[in-house]
Design an enzyme around this catalytic site. Sequence first.
Site, PDB file in Angstrom:
ATOM      1  N   LYS A   1      45.095  -2.109  22.239  1.00 22.33           N
ATOM      2  CA  LYS A   1      44.686  -2.740  23.490  1.00 22.33           C
ATOM      3  C   LYS A   1      45.237  -4.162  23.632  1.00 22.33           C
ATOM      4  CE  LYS A   1      40.183  -4.393  21.845  1.00 22.33           C
ATOM      5  NZ  LYS A   1      40.479  -5.823  21.913  1.00 22.33           N
ATOM      6  N   THR A   2      45.270  -4.929  22.542  1.00 21.34           N
ATOM      7  CA  THR A   2      45.806  -6.292  22.629  1.00 21.34           C
ATOM      8  C   THR A   2      47.281  -6.257  22.986  1.00 21.34           C
ATOM      9  OG1 THR A   2      44.203  -7.019  20.967  1.00 21.34           O
ATOM     10  CG2 THR A   2      46.046  -8.492  21.410  1.00 21.34           C
TER      11      THR A   2
ATOM     12  N   ASP B   1      39.259  -8.506  28.289  1.00 20.20           N
ATOM     13  CA  ASP B   1      39.237  -7.761  27.025  1.00 20.20           C
ATOM     14  C   ASP B   1      37.794  -7.416  26.666  1.00 20.20           C
ATOM     15  OD1 ASP B   1      40.100  -6.611  24.676  1.00 20.20           O
ATOM     16  OD2 ASP B   1      40.318  -8.515  23.608  1.00 20.20           O
ATOM     17  N   GLU B   2      37.594  -6.331  25.916  1.00 18.98           N
ATOM     18  CA  GLU B   2      36.260  -5.897  25.469  1.00 18.98           C
ATOM     19  C   GLU B   2      35.300  -5.809  26.656  1.00 18.98           C
ATOM     20  OE1 GLU B   2      36.024  -4.774  22.619  1.00 18.98           O
ATOM     21  OE2 GLU B   2      37.151  -5.929  21.152  1.00 18.98           O
TER      22      GLU B   2
ATOM     23  N   GLN C   1      32.376   1.828  21.970  1.00 15.17           N
ATOM     24  CA  GLN C   1      32.198   0.660  21.098  1.00 15.17           C
ATOM     25  C   GLN C   1      31.264  -0.377  21.712  1.00 15.17           C
ATOM     26  OE1 GLN C   1      35.727  -0.649  18.661  1.00 15.17           O
ATOM     27  NE2 GLN C   1      36.845   0.589  20.143  1.00 15.17           N
TER      28      GLN C   1
ATOM     29  N   ARG D   1      36.887   1.198  11.424  1.00 12.78           N
ATOM     30  CA  ARG D   1      37.464  -0.009  10.806  1.00 12.78           C
ATOM     31  C   ARG D   1      38.436   0.379   9.688  1.00 12.78           C
ATOM     32  NH1 ARG D   1      37.474  -2.317  14.694  1.00 12.78           N
ATOM     33  NH2 ARG D   1      36.673  -0.353  15.503  1.00 12.78           N
TER      34      ARG D   1
END
Length: 713
Positions: free
Chosen positions: A49-50, A230-231, A261, A644
């Site tokens: 995503k980044t 973002d997020e 998430q 993770r």
Amino acid sequence: MAKPKTAMMARFAPNAHFPMSAGLNNAQLEAVNYVSGPCLVLAGAGSGKTRVITHKIGRLIEAGLEPKRIAAITFTNKAAAEMRERAKELIGRPAKDVTVCTFHALGVRIMREDGAVLGLKPQFSIMDADDVTSILKDCGGTTDAATARQWQWTISLWKNMGLNAEQAAAQAPNDNARVIARIMALYQERLTAYQSVDFDDLIGMPLKLLADYPEVRERWQAKMGHVLVDEYQDTNATQYEVLKHLVGERARFTAVGDDDQSIYGWRGATLDNLKRLPVDFPQLKVIKLEQNYRSTSAILRAANNVIQPNPKLFPKTLFSELGEGEPVRVVDAVNEEHEADRAIARIQSIRSGHSLESKHREFKDFAILYRANHMARPFEQALRRANIPYKVSGGQSFFDKAEIKDLCAWFRLWINNDDDPAFLRAITSPKRGIGHQTLGQLGTFATQYKLSLFEALFAGSLPSAVNARAVTGLHEFGRYINDLEHRARQTLGKTDALAFLLEWLKEIGYESHLYDGEDNEKVATARWTNVLEFCDWMAGRCGGEIEDATGTDATENKNLLEVAQTISLISTLSEREKDQNVVTLSTLHASKGLEWPHVTLVGVNEGLLPFKLGDDNTTEGASQEGILLRLQEERRLMYVGITRAQRSLAVSWTQRRKKGRETVAALPSRFIAEMRLDENTTKEDPREKLKALRAEFAQRAAVSAAAAAQAKT
């Protein structure tokens, strides 16, 4: 006549093929290239995503949008710093004009420019959590910090829901809530008097400016050509409204998030924001990123299985092309100590493997994740016994240290003389011969005449309330603050700033203050070292070596007052430190956004993960719907933990756990069964188990031998 191209547009010719899109998959390319309307990018864990956000910034510039009209909003300073760095690497010089900051930092920028409409001066102060607790204790007439923190939590939740004190009182379900609403009203009066705001106000007040003042809204909409968030799943109701007012009817925005998430419901984040997007923006384009570049197929299968029972807003299934990888292992232990020993033995076993990959495994490749902070202790003890370096993620912030808060109080007072909490801390750190009795008399006098404490210093009638000797001391302090403020405003660049700070610390005798206040000289030395590090860091910001929290250009020199205004938005100095070669111990919440080659999830027991579902202390009994929503969020927390891991994952539970002074039987979490692991993969390989036990035995033997040798000497 055609307008000449700017230097910026020469670098990215409009409508040309974006030169750095190579390597993006089809879904990522679609997300990057859609720039004409509202866009929701559902970015699964590890789906890049980044990368999509930074490439889209470049694509917008390529399409002719001025960099200064692009804003990328993140949730942490660390994420903002990483995004700025990656944008610079990809785009080059134009990236420096892009606003990359947190929601709160953007709120500060809006309030500094337009807060006067609400009666707020540009040099307002931002209260930290301790200041807020202190004010609430005073407003509520209590000395109990725990009670004040509970009020603080409730008021914060109300603010995030967009409620003021009057609205909260109207909706209060019981007498306790009505009491807190009254305290909230008093608290807001204090903040107004102090020309101060809390962190929640950094979202709520910009919303008021944008919603109630058309001229402010139009100006900011003109500034924002495209907003990237973002997020997005972590936004609360107020943040969503800010976004809506910033983008207006043109709706040029890109929201990037993952409903699987969303783990911050307890602090106001709401999935309703995802549900509202297609309703509020019918032309919304939804793009799913489902290819995971982080984890093996075995790990992703466990993650997909765990999250499957949750209702889906936008169904998606993660997949990986990194191969099957090692099976996910479930490890049972007798108790917490045994669980810790086995987790450390696993680290040692992986590092001592015979493969070439194992020989290059460093300690920083390992993480141990748990539900709550109190679970870290046995793992810390086991790591120390094994002489393995580690860090506990989410420990005390550098800015939470008492000595740093002392210095920041002085800075706050220079910026905003009406900041009463800063005044009280500065005048007593170090002590200046002005006692609590004098300060109490000053406070009573200031309250009577509706003045800030600093304003009261120079009131003509002050001698009627405070004795002559005390008045002299207070006047001296006031004049010194004014002198420091003037000198700080003239201090420009790193060299001058550092010289000024060191001279100031010498003038107030702060080093002596630290050593006089500590019995342990090593502790005092460590605190003084922190102070010097802080001064060097502050000076670096004045010299343009570090960008400020609002994403302002770092190349220009700033004076100390300009730098000090952004201090409250910086969470820790360590965000800019290089990675240490240590094992990470972290809560699941703090691990979000991070990844490690080898992860162990520990304490995966019923009552811990998911956390006690039937025992809701925040209400007078949890409803079935409330319990179900909490279970869904706990399941998302498990999903975050699993994703993770890059190469290997172990999930650990204990047969017995400590409860107070007793040890009670414990059950594995329902989430272990929901992973639906193949029967052959859930059990540990006996050979690996034997190897681990041998490593554990050798470790204990070495510790015993060392202890015996020490005893002989």
